[in-house]
Design an enzyme around this catalytic site. Structure first.
Site, PDB file in Angstrom:
ATOM      1  N   TYR A 257       0.871  -1.248   0.126  1.00 45.84           N
ATOM      2  CA  TYR A 257       0.532   0.158  -0.003  1.00 45.84           C
ATOM      3  C   TYR A 257       0.444   0.879  -0.518  1.00 45.84           C
ATOM      4  CZ  TYR A 257      -4.244  -2.443   0.639  1.00 45.84           C
ATOM      5  OH  TYR A 257      -5.825  -2.898   0.360  1.00 45.84           O
ATOM      6  N   ASP A 285      -6.442  -1.000  -6.448  1.00 48.81           N
ATOM      7  CA  ASP A 285      -7.506  -0.512  -6.546  1.00 48.81           C
ATOM      8  C   ASP A 285      -8.281  -0.165  -5.222  1.00 48.81           C
ATOM      9  OD1 ASP A 285      -7.460  -2.860  -4.733  1.00 48.81           O
ATOM     10  OD2 ASP A 285      -8.337  -4.024  -5.953  1.00 48.81           O
ATOM     11  N   HIS A 377     -10.062  -7.265  -5.372  1.00 49.80           N
ATOM     12  CA  HIS A 377      -9.714  -7.207  -4.178  1.00 49.80           C
ATOM     13  C   HIS A 377     -11.062  -8.027  -3.498  1.00 49.80           C
ATOM     14  CE1 HIS A 377      -7.683  -4.368  -1.078  1.00 49.80           C
ATOM     15  NE2 HIS A 377      -8.282  -5.392  -0.192  1.00 49.80           N
TER      16      HIS A 377
HETATM   17  O1  173 Z   1      -9.074  -5.846   2.522  1.00 53.88           O
HETATM   18  C1  173 Z   1      -9.590  -5.483   3.109  1.00 53.88           C
HETATM   19  O2  173 Z   1      -9.536  -5.153   4.623  1.00 53.88           O
HETATM   20  C2  173 Z   1      -8.044  -4.473   4.056  1.00 53.88           C
HETATM   21  O3  173 Z   1      -6.869  -4.091   2.485  1.00 53.88           O
HETATM   22  C3  173 Z   1      -7.159  -3.891   4.543  1.00 53.88           C
HETATM   23  C4  173 Z   1      -6.489  -3.077   4.047  1.00 53.88           C
HETATM   24  C5  173 Z   1      -5.925  -1.539   5.047  1.00 53.88           C
HETATM   25  C6  173 Z   1      -6.554  -2.333   6.532  1.00 53.88           C
HETATM   26  C7  173 Z   1      -6.213  -3.337   6.726  1.00 53.88           C
HETATM   27  C8  173 Z   1      -7.048  -4.453   5.312  1.00 53.88           C
END
Ligand code: 173
Length: 519
Positions: A257, A285, A377
């Site tokens: 991320y 996404d 996702h």
């Molecule tokens: O899908 C999710 O829950 C996910 O990608 C996510 C994103 C940030 C923090 C925790 C989970």
């Protein structure tokens, strides 16, 4: 800043030094006392959750959603007060997540009533698990509610989440006969790295909501079966724990991320390269985390408070840990950022994870990415995003016609296409392979296997897939994956997204209208 006076805290310390100012909010994590008074307003997950644990041991709540060192790294050393004398600790509050039941009463749905009209659910032994669906069924009934709700939920009405799997029902095989399938080889490679089958364990966050050991269970099972694990940015285990848990030579990828503070992302990339990560999968996404209403609904139940009832609503409506800890994700990330990230990645391959149409797939190739994951996702982001399988043929065709893929049946080293979402069987994977994917990511089923049976469960899930590959390739008349070509599938119904049936209805937790509360 909220000031909570906790005089008993003075007696919790085993240090000779001064315990600091009288008063303040202190919590215990992993046997150490921390003064979090000044941190309350900075906590990405909000002050409320910390206050609930003021003066108490917060380890259980803390563990799934923070890397082990988060509190040490984020809190000034002057706030690390010292070790705890365990006997002085008051009991923690009643957990938001009661322990999973050992057996569950299941209302009977068949026409032949048993005595009493109800069936009792008893968790089966691992030996009785036959398919990836089975892990999901056990997970639904035995996992902690919090973990189950978090993993199993999808965006909005969960149409995309279900369509991801349903799309596989619209592709049928065209098996070939009388080919020598005495030996079947389903091994493959991803960017030249060997894998025992065209499957990788994709990134899923917060593994300790499912199993106390977290994602290292996935790492170890991946090693046993020679498959690649994609490490999540937001795992419960730390990145280094997952790399340390790997065998020498074990290939791992990293899902990334991108932080609004790019220097943090660069640091992560540099560290990943130093630790031998082979590819970065940049999630594209999720500029904002989707709304998973089923998950949110259960949080409201726990959080229903007088403040909400009065409509005062200073109470942050709890959208869960995931949303809170994802606030760093940069929604301004765009195509212009990629060159910089690619450069930072050095020798690591760079892949965009979450591509959802052929135009973006072609652009990813044009700007020098090494591959893409067609993904929505797991149906957790935009509801009515198409299933990756549905768009795979047009993506491969566009990439091929523009010269980015050598051969529609077998993408060359130039650019690789992966898909994830809804995969439950080797036959699902074989359909994607026939249509030009290099490999397929599996997320939820692995996390359900881990949550129900730990590392052994994940290992069994991977073995089940291997057994399914062996048998199904034999029946297809394909001794190797290069024999799994487009003419082995009939996709004439693929574009028609209506008329699908949902199998394993039992595994699907119905959306309940507002007003229902857990008993
Ligand atoms: O899908 C999710 O829950 C996910 O990608 C996510 C994103 C940030 C923090 C925790 C989970």
């Amino acid at each position: 800043t909220v000031n909570v006076f906790l005089p008993q805290q003075l007696f919790l310390l085993d240090t000779c030094g001064s315990p600091g100012e009288l008063g303040g909010v202190w919590i215990v994590v992993h046997g150490k006392v921390y003064d979090v008074t000044d941190f309350l307003d900075e906590h990405p997950g909000g002050a409320e959750i910390i206050l609930r644990y003021a003066g108490m041991d917060a380890t259980e709540e803390y563990e799934p959603i923070h890397p082990p060192d988060a509190i040490i790294d984020n809190l000034d050393p002057s706030k690390h007060l010292g070790p705890l004398i365990p006997s002085t600790l008051p009991p923690p509050p009643v957990s938001a997540d009661p322990p999973p039941p050992t057996s569950v009463q299941v209302p009977q749905k068949t026409n032949a009533p048993l005595a009493g009209g109800e069936l009792e659910y008893v968790k089966p032994p691992l030996a009785e698990i036959l398919s990836l669906h089975d892990f999901e069924a056990v997970a639904r009934r035995t996992m902690g509610k919090r973990g189950w709700n978090y993993y199993s939920s999808g965006a909005d009405d969960e149409i995309t989440m279900r369509e991801n799997h349903n799309a596989y029902h619209r592709v049928w095989f065209r098996p070939r006969i009388l080919r020598d399938v005495g030996k079947v080889d389903y091994s493959s490679s991803i960017f030249g790295f060997k894998t025992s089958m065209p499957v990788y364990i994709t990134a899923t966050a917060l593994g300790k909501l499912g199993h106390p050991e977290g994602e290292v269970c996935l790492t170890r099972a991946a090693a046993e079966h020679d498959v690649i694990q994609m490490i999540p940015t937001l795992a419960s285990c730390s990145f280094d724990e997952m790399v340390d848990a790997a065998q020498p030579g074990q290939v791992q990828f990293l899902q990334l991320y991108v932080n609004a503070d790019r220097s943090r992302t660069k640091k992560i990339i540099k560290h990943a390269a130093e630790r031998g990560i082979k590819a970065l999968f940049i999630t594209v996404d999720a500029p904002q985390l989707g709304r998973r209403e089923k998950d949110m609904r259960t949080k409201f139940e726990g959080a229903a408070s007088s403040q909400q009832a009065q409509g005062g609503d200073k109470f942050k409506r709890d959208e869960g840990a995931a949303r809170a800890i994802s606030s760093f994700i940069d929604p301004s990330l765009n195509w212009n950022d990629l060159a910089d990230l690619k450069e930072a990645a050095g020798d690591m391959k760079v892949v965009l994870k979450g591509v959802q149409c052929w135009e973006d797939a072609v652009r990813a190739a044009e700007v020098g990415m090494d591959g893409i994951v067609l993904s929505n996702h797991g149906g957790r982001q935009l509801d009515f995003a198409p299933s990756p399988l549905t768009i795979l043929p047009q993506v491969v065709s566009a990439l091929t016609s523009q010269g980015h893929m050598n051969n529609p049946a077998r993408p060359g080293p130039k650019f690789e296409v992966f898909i994830d979402g809804g995969v439950r069987r080797a036959t699902d994977v074989l359909k994607a392979i026939a249509l030009g994917a290099t490999a397929v990511g599996i997320g939820r089923p692995m996390i359900y296997a881990m949550s129900t049976f730990g590392e052994d469960g994940v290992s069994k899930a991977l073995q089940i897939l291997k057994d399914e590959f062996e048998m199904n390739m034999r029946l297809l008349g394909a001794p190797t994956l290069s024999d799994v070509v487009p003419s082995m599938v009939d996709i004439s119904a693929l574009g028609n997204a209506s008329g699908s049936i949902t199998m394993y209805e039992e595994n699907y937790e119905r959306m309940l209208p507002v007003g229902y509360k857990a008993k």
